[in-house]
Each structure stands twice: as structure tokens, then as C-alpha cells.
Design a protein around this motif. Structure first.
Motif, PDB file in Angstrom:
ATOM      1  N   UNK A 104     -16.493  15.926   9.915  1.00 54.85           N
ATOM      2  CA  UNK A 104     -17.809  15.490  10.415  1.00 54.85           C
ATOM      3  C   UNK A 104     -18.758  16.684  10.519  1.00 54.85           C
ATOM      4  N   UNK A 150     -16.282   5.543  10.959  1.00 52.11           N
ATOM      5  CA  UNK A 150     -16.587   6.626  11.885  1.00 52.11           C
ATOM      6  C   UNK A 150     -15.306   7.264  12.433  1.00 52.11           C
ATOM      7  N   UNK A 151     -14.279   6.446  12.597  1.00 52.96           N
ATOM      8  CA  UNK A 151     -13.013   7.002  13.080  1.00 52.96           C
ATOM      9  C   UNK A 151     -12.451   8.035  12.091  1.00 52.96           C
ATOM     10  N   UNK A 153     -14.253   9.831   9.999  1.00 47.80           N
ATOM     11  CA  UNK A 153     -15.100  11.028  10.034  1.00 47.80           C
ATOM     12  C   UNK A 153     -14.719  11.836  11.261  1.00 47.80           C
ATOM     13  N   UNK A 154     -14.385  13.072  11.087  1.00 53.69           N
ATOM     14  CA  UNK A 154     -14.020  13.893  12.240  1.00 53.69           C
ATOM     15  C   UNK A 154     -12.573  13.717  12.669  1.00 53.69           C
TER      16      UNK A 154
END
Lengths: 378, 482
Positions: A104, A150-151, A153-154
Motif C-alpha cells: 500500500x 483493500x485487505x 493492499x497492505x
């Protein structure tokens, strides 16, 4: 080392792995992990690009250099301005989009445009059992089922190996300019940046370098007339905070922000490098407590880069903080003694461990990267 | 629409449950009278109704935690509810569930203009968030059309959007932190006033999880300074395909409007009659809005109107006053209401790549004729988020079923051209059974694994999002702890 040439090969390699895997794209962030290296740089190519829909779908091993070239031809860009770690980390290689998404990685424009995770529309990844999983897609709005996009990402490769990502891209700005406010201490600087970011003038970067005469930098982007207008209004607004200087040359302004993005001022200097995500108004007092040899503030004060002597336990120095501190660059073995990621409250650590166990039941992906060194009791 | 059969064992334990809830909540916060629970029998998807066993209205995070701990011990399913404006049936009860409404938690806890955040209790309405900060000329960006009524809790659960997402993003892009209660009563804090939450992006997966992972009681939201001004331009076209091409050209040109809204003939005529908006007589209408200072707006609109002229518009009207802007928007904003005056309708929410607009509009027209139902189209064209409105007559036997069948076909079409089933309304029960059209079983397993971690007993809103056969093995309700 294993190198996959396509998604199916990647899935096979994961399924047949016998031990831990260290997932690697360009390897520019200098993270050394135990296990066999799983190299993703063979998964390359722009799979789909539609400038009129602002969408780009690329294989995870595609380099940022290639993506930049493709987008530039249509006058577009990755608006989250991903950092290039090479100078800071003293590494070589080409950063890949998979690595950027997995970490991310977002630069100065995050304050206005959003982070990498905000531009991620969809992912395909290989889970710990070797299955290909997809989530999201290539449209701008999508609430169909859980947001694993989103989970991922990063998640730094701990939940899956990315094979393909879709991203929202944005038009490149016609031009940019930077206002410098000199003679600020950290407190004045954060106040000045808050004033700029709380104005209607669409500031796309707000950083502070305590050296160089204590300079606040405020970036404005857009078409020429608008940039002129907004820098003028901002100069009026910020005049009370220090001496105003204007950098109207777009290239010179861009170089300033590349320097902030890549934390160039720390490059080649010794010690550990920490990255703190904090509430902007907490930043001045925190900076005092850090007692760093070198500091750089980005995101209006919400992001602090600190260079401290090797093996300094910065978290112990600053005490409890509303935010988190990440150890980005450490000396040899440094990440074995200090947690790279900020330890979380027990219930969140338990949820994170639970997710890792479900996505990667054998615990083979980037083992040890995100787990705390000290097990957290629940 | 199937829902799981109520568990007779749970129904038999109602009195014990109510007694336990009354130990932690005031009497007026526990609604268990059969007639009174009717108030919670549905949300805005009114075709489906079922009164819950009990409804509770806690007033604090602690009370939410107490309620969930008890329900967890009693193995009773809990359906969280914001303001009940879900169009997808996200808050539809089952007869054996407890509805947990957050309506009494509606305080603004903290406003900080320097750090540009506001912290609120989750029962506060979307519009009240902006209301709390507008005296300083700030606003909260996501603006779903139900914003007068919808609660932040529901916005987080569904990852709500609105007309201005093209520039400002949806809820997940404006949410910085939450206080959330897990099903076993544990209170967790995720994120805060800093920009990126640490560790795995749990905030990202919670947002849009339709109340299945936890009950959000407080939220830290990013607030933005209002632009100096905004102005719309109205464009009419003889052909919706041409309007679609115009949208794509505007986006490609490098100007990023804050909103691009599209209406087709049926919606233009109906809403014009209803709101007297002065819309032209044409096949397709676009409303394009830009922001900035007057000079910046002039410059952007001149580029946009130049592009529009190349597409031969039948009308090109730039607003010249705030009154005129309001009038242009009035028709668009009252479109749903106007359609509702003449007919029952079902509002879909499929999202498609912008380039597929002309094809999808043409196909929707054809499919409507095949099913013998009229379909109006009004939507956020800039981001491809369609809102086909299928008109039907609820009093005519078979019409609702026909409408639902057409809706399913349209949503499948959206997926087939590279889009998705829902852009901002959520899956709920409405699109639950279509999930396997978009996702493979393994993709759904990966999503359900997330719920396994947050809510191992599958007690939170269990019959939503995933097709019932896919989640069946997980929904076996464990026996209550003695």
C-alpha cells in the motif's frame, strides 16, 4: 529461487511448495525473509487499459517504469504517487506494481487523492493452498461481497501472492507549483499545513523539512491559470506563518516532491529509518519525543519520517501513540529484535492472525513479516 | 426470496432472552411486543417483510457490547440496523432474530478542523455529519440520495456512495477509524484520526461487510473544505449512445468533473413534469458539474462544452445562477420520487465500465420489451454506476416476479460486460442469489473465511450477502451456553 511466468505457474508453485516462501517483486524494499524466494517479475504486461474509463489492469510483476510509460502516452498517471525506495534503501532493481500494492505504498498526494488502496479496483491472487482467487473488478464502484481488495493492499504478501491488479488512474495535471514557507518550527509548520489543507484551494502535497531553513512545502496542481490563482490565494493565507517563496517552475517543483516522496534526504546516511502515521496535530510533540537525527514531515504532519541510531526502540521512546510506527530500514538483524510493524491491541492481533491462518493455512507466505515478535495474549 | 426457517428452539427462549436484555438496557430500549416489533419488519426493500423476535435500541457502545454478549451466549442471530433505508434488504429481519438499531446513538463526539476529522456515533444521519461542520464551510463527501435519513452505520456497512464519488470517492475512501463491537461483545478500535490504519487493512474489509463482521458504534470520518463554488451544465442528446461517448470523451480530456449524471427519455419526461425542471425533449440528458473559483469553473466548463458540441447536442445550457443550478439538479434529484408517483418500481444498482454504456442501455431497452416492462435509466455516468428503474404494478399478480426476473437478467448483463452486481446499495438479500454469477465458489469461500474469523458462530446478519446454500453449513446455530 522460483520464477513464475504466468498465473497458472504461480499457482502451481504455491500449491507444491514444501516450505516457507519469500515473495519478491523488484526487491527494492530490501526485505530479507526466510524461505525460498518466489519471484513474480515474470508476470508482466498491461492486460487492459481504457483511458476513457480511467482503468488499468496489469499483471503484478509489471514494473512501475513500464506502467508510467503506458499511462504517460495518454497523459494519465497513478495519482497515489508511489514511493521509489531504491535510494533510501540502497537497493537496485525495478519496483513492480505487485510490490506497491502489497505494501500500500503511497506518496505525498495521498493527502488529497488517496492512498494506493483507494485506487485499487480489483485483485487476482493465489491463496496459501494454491487457489486463484479474484475480488473486486475493474469498475469504480463495487460493493458486491466483501472488500478483499483493500485487505490485500497492505497485507505485504502475507495473505496471498498477487497475480493481477486493476487500478483507477487519473489525468496528469497540466502543471504544478510549490509555495515554500520558510522559518517555521514544527508547530508553526503543522499549523500552516492545516490552514492550507483546510482551504478550498486543493492542495496536493503538504510537507515540512525542519532543515533547509524550516521550510513548509505546499503543492498545487492543475491547469496553468488555476495553479496561478490558487498559489496566489495560498500565499495570502500562509503569509503570517513565515517567509513565502514561490517555485513556479513545474519541473523544479516536481523535483522537490520526488525528494519528499523518496525521503531523499535520508539516502546514504546511517541509522534506522522509521515511518510514523499519526494525527497531524500530534506531530510536533511526537517529533520532540522521537529525538531523531533527521526528520521529514509529509501529509500535513500526518506522516513523519525519522532517522535514528541503529537499533533504537523508537516505540519505547515515544510511548503510546494514536497511530503507528513502522520500521522501514534497519541494520542487519534489526527486524529480528524490533517489530517491523506496530504491535496492535490483542483482539486485533487475534483477528489478523486468524485471517492469516484462513488465507494461508500452512503459514508459508512471508513468514514472520507481519506477526509480532512477542506473541500477544488474548 | 428464501430466508432460513426460524429456529423453534430460539423462539421458545424468547422470554429468557428478553429478561436478560432488560438487565442491561432500559425498558423502553427493548421492544418485544409482537405489534411493536412490526416497526422493524422491513427496510426500504418493502417487498419483503418479517417482524423480528425482539428489537433493541442501545444508547452506547457499552450497551451494544452487553446486548451482543448476551445474544452470543444465547446463540441468537442479530441483524444490525441503521435507519432502515437499505434498498437491498440488508436490515431485513428473520423471525428468530434480534434487531439491533443504532438510532439512539446520534451524537457528534469530536470535531477537529485542524486535523480535518469528525468523530460521530454511528446512528447519526449522513446529512447531519455535514450539518455539524458546515458552519466552518466543511462537508462530509459521500452523499447517497437517502442522506437525509440514512445513518453512518449503514453507510459503513454498505460502503455507500453518491453522486459526487467521481471526485471524492465512496465511504471507504473517507472513513479513518471505527469503534466496533464484535459478536462476543469485545470492543475494538480500528484506525483513528491518522490517515492509514496500521497492520492489515481491517477497516477496508469492515466497510461494505453489510453488518456481518461487527456492529460499528462510532466512526472517525474525513471532512473536506467546501469548494469556492460549483456549477452544472445541462446537455441534451438525440441518442443515448452519443451521450455515452460524450461522457467518455470528457473523462479522457483530463478534466475531472465532480459529477456526471445521466437520464434517459422516460426519466427526463417524468421528472420534468414532476419538478418542472425545464428539461429538453430528447433521448438522453447529462448533467455535468465542476467546482472551483468562478474563473476555474469557466475554464473547465468551456473545455467540457467544447467536447459536447462535437457530439451535436440538441441542448447545451450552462447554469448562470444558483437558482438555475438548483433547478437543473432538482429534476435529477427528484427522479426516483417522480417515477414512484406514476408506478411501483424496483431500483437496480449494477455498475459497468463506462465504455459499455451505449451497449448496455440498448440491451436494457430490448430486454424491457421482451419482459413487457418499462425501464427508466438515471445514473452516475462518470463511474458507470447504473440505476435502471424497472416499472411494475404491485397489484397485478405476477408483475413483481416478472420485474425481479428482468432485474436479475440486467444485473447479469452488467457482470458479463465487465461490471458488477452492485455499485453502492449492497447485496443484502436482493442480489444474494446472483453472487455466483460474479464470483466462483472459491472466491466466495475466501470472503466467507473473513466472517469465520470475525464471527465464528455466524450470528451477525447471517442470511445476507452469500447464497443460502453456500453459507448453509456455517449457519448451523450452536446451542446456547447454559
Amino acid at each position: 529461487m522460483m520464477s513464475a511466468g504466468n498465473e497458472a505457474e504461480l499457482a502451481d508453485m504455491v500449491a507444491s511448495a514444501r516450505g516457507p516462501l519469500a515473495i519478491r517483486g523488484g526487491g527494492t524494499r530490501g526485505i530479507e525473509l526466510k524461505g525460498e524466494v518466489l519471484d513474480t517479475t515474470g508476470l508482466t504486461g498491461v492486460d487492459f487499459y481504457e483511458p476513457g474509463a480511467l482503468t488499468l489492469v496489469v499483471s503484478a510483476g509489471t514494473t512501475l517504469r513500464e506502467i508510467d510509460a503506458v499511462l504517460s502516452a495518454e497523459n494519465q498517471r497513478l495519482a497515489f504517487e508511489p514511493m521509489d525506495h531504491r535510494r533510501l534503501m540502497g537497493t537496485e532493481g525495478e519496483p513492480t506494481i505487485g510490490g506497491v500494492v502489497a505494501g500500500n505504498i503511497s506518496g505525498p498526494r495521498r493527502i488529497q487523492a488517496g492512498a494506493c488502496r483507494d485506487f485499487l479496483l480489483g485483485v487476482r491472487y493465489i491463496d496459501g493452498t494454491g487457489q486463484v482467487i479474484k475480488n473486486g473488478g475493474r469498475v469504480m464502484k463495487n460493493v458486491t461481497g466483501y472488500d478483499l481488495v483493500r485487505l490485500m493492499a497492505g497485507s505485504w504478501g502475507t495473505l496471498g501472492v498477487l497475480s493481477q491488479v486493476s487500478l483507477k488512474v487519473l489525468p496528469r495535471s497540466e502543471t504544478q507549483a510549490t509555495l515554500l514557507v520558510r522559518g517555521c518550527d514544527a508547530g508553526t509548520a503543522v499549523a500552516a499545513m492545516s490552514a492550507a489543507l483546510g482551504s478550498p484551494f486543493e492542495v496536493s502535497g503538504a510537507a515540512f523539512d525542519p532543515d533547509a531553513g524550516g521550510a513548509v512545502m505546499v503543492r498545487v496542481e492543475g491547469f496553468a491559470e488555476s495553479v496561478r490563482y490558487r498559489t496566489g490565494r495560498l500565499a495570502d493565507l500562509l503569509g503570517g506563518f513565515g517567509d513565502i517563496e514561490s517555485c513556479d517552475d513545474a519541473e523544479a517543483s516536481d523535483r522537490l516532491w520526488t525528494g519528499v516522496r523518496d525521503v531523499e534526504k535520508f539516502a546514504g546516511k546511517p541509522g534506522d529509518v522509521w515511518r510514523l502515521s499519526v494525527r497531524p496535530s500530534d506531530a510536533p510533540a511526537l517529533a520532540e519525543r522521537i529525538g531523531a537525527e533527521d526528520l521529514l514531515f509529509d501529509w500535513g504532519g500526518g506522516l513523519i519520517w525519522a532517522r535514528v541510531p541503529e537499533a533504537t526502540d523508537l516505540r519505547a521512546r515515544i510511548g503510546p501513540v494514536g497511530g503507528h510506527a513502522t520500521l522501514v530500514r534497519a541494520g542487519p538483524g534489526g527486524a529480528d529484535r524490533l517489530d517491523r510493524f506496530h504491535p496492535q491491541a490483542a483482539p486485533l492481533e487475534a483477528i489478523s492472525a486468524g485471517l492469516r491462518a484462513r488465507f494461508d493455512p500452512r503459514g508459508i507466505f512471508n513468514r514472520g513479516l507481519m506477526e509480532p515478535l512477542q506473541p500477544v495474549g488474548v | 426470496m428464501d430466508m432460513p426457517t426460524p429456529d423453534p428452539d430460539i423462539l421458545a427462549r424468547k422470554a429468557r432472552l428478553v429478561a436478560r436484555l432488560l438487565q442491561v438496557l432500559p425498558e423502553d430500549a427493548v421492544i418485544h411486543d409482537v405489534a411493536e416489533t412490526r416497526a422493524y419488519e422491513c427496510d426500504a426493500l418493502t417487498a419483503y417483510k418479517c417482524p423480528p423476535m425482539v428489537a433493541v435500541l442501545p444508547a452506547s457502545t457499552q450497551e451494544v457490547s452487553d446486548v451482543l454478549r448476551i445474544c452470543h451466549q444465547e446463540a441468537v442471530p442479530v441483524v444490525p440496523r441503521g435507519s432502515g433505508t437499505s434498498l437491498a434488504g440488508g436490515a431485513l429481519p428473520t423471525a428468530d432474530c434480534v434487531i439491533l438499531g443504532v438510532a439512539r446513538m446520534n451524537d457528534v463526539l469530536e470535531t477537529d478542523y485542524e486535523d480535518r476529522i469528525v468523530r460521530v456515533q454511528s446512528g447519526l444521519t449522513n446529512l447531519s455529519v455535514t450539518g455539524a461542520v458546515e458552519e466552518q464551510d466543511f462537508f462530509y463527501a459521500p452523499d447517497p440520495s437517502s442522506q437525509l435519513a440514512c445513518a453512518i452505520a449503514g453507510n459503513v456497512a454498505m460502503n455507500s456512495g453518491g453522486a459526487h464519488c467521481l471526485k471524492y470517492g465512496v465511504t471507504t475512501n473517507n472513513l479513518l477509524g471505527v469503534t466496533m463491537v464484535l459478536m462476543d461483545g469485545t470492543v475494538v478500535e480500528i484506525g483513528g484520526a491518522h490517515l492509514d490504519a496500521g497492520g492489515l487493512d481491517l477497516l477496508g474489509v469492515i466497510c461494505g461487510s453489510e453488518g456481518q463482521l461487527g456492529v460499528v458504534t462510532e466512526a472517525t470520518l474525513r471532512i473536506l473544505r467546501k469548494p469556492e463554488g460549483a456549477r452544472p451544465v445541462l446537455m441534451g442528446f438525440d441518442d443515448s449512445e452519443v451521450a455515452g461517448a460524450c461522457v467518455s470523451d470528457i473523462i479522457k480530456a483530463g478534466v475531472l468533473p465532480v459529477a456526471i449524471e445521466f437520464m434517459d427519455r422516460l426519466c427526463i419526461q417524468t421528472s420534468d413534469k414532476f419538478a418542472n425542471a425545464g428539461y429538453p425533449d430528447c433521448e438522453a440528458l447529462l448533467i455535468v458539474e465542476v467546482e472551483g473559483s468562478d474563473a476555474e469553473i469557466d475554464a473547465q466548463l468551456s473545455t467540457i462544452m467544447e467536447i459536447a458540441r462535437r457530439h451535436d447536442p440538441v441542448e447545451l445550457r450552462e447554469s448562470r445562477s444558483p437558482e438555475e443550478s438548483a433547478k437543473i439538479w432538482l429534476g435529477r434529484k427528484s427522479a426516483f420520487g417522480a417515477i414512484g408517483q406514476i408506478n411501483d418500481y424496483m431500483c437496480l444498482d449494477g455498475t459497468i465500465p463506462v465504455s459499455e454504456l451505449p451497449y448496455v442501455l440498448k440491451r436494457i431497452g430490448e430486454m424491457g420489451r421482451e419482459f413487457g416492462l418499462d425501464v427508466g435509466n438515471v445514473f452516475h455516468a462518470g463511474d458507470g454506476n447504473m440505476h435502471p428503474l424497472i416499472l411494475f404494478d404491485a397489484n397485478k399478480p405476477g408483475d413483481l416476479e416478472r420485474c425481479e426476473a428482468l432485474g436479475a437478467e440486467i444485473l447479469k448483463l452488467c457482470v458479463d460486460v465487465g461490471g458488477c452486481l452492485t455499485g453502492e446499495h449492497g447485496v443484502g438479500i436482493e442480489k444474494r442469489d446472483l453472487m455466483l454469477h460474479q464470483y466462483a465458489p472459491a472466491d466466495l469461500e475466501a470472503q466467507m473465511a473473513v466472517k469465520d474469523v470475525f464471527d465464528p458462530a455466524w450470528l451477525l446478519n447471517p442470511a445476507k450477502v452469500f447464497p443460502l446454500p453456500s453459507s448453509e453449513a456455517r449457519r448451523v446455530v450452536p446451542a446456547a451456553a447454559e
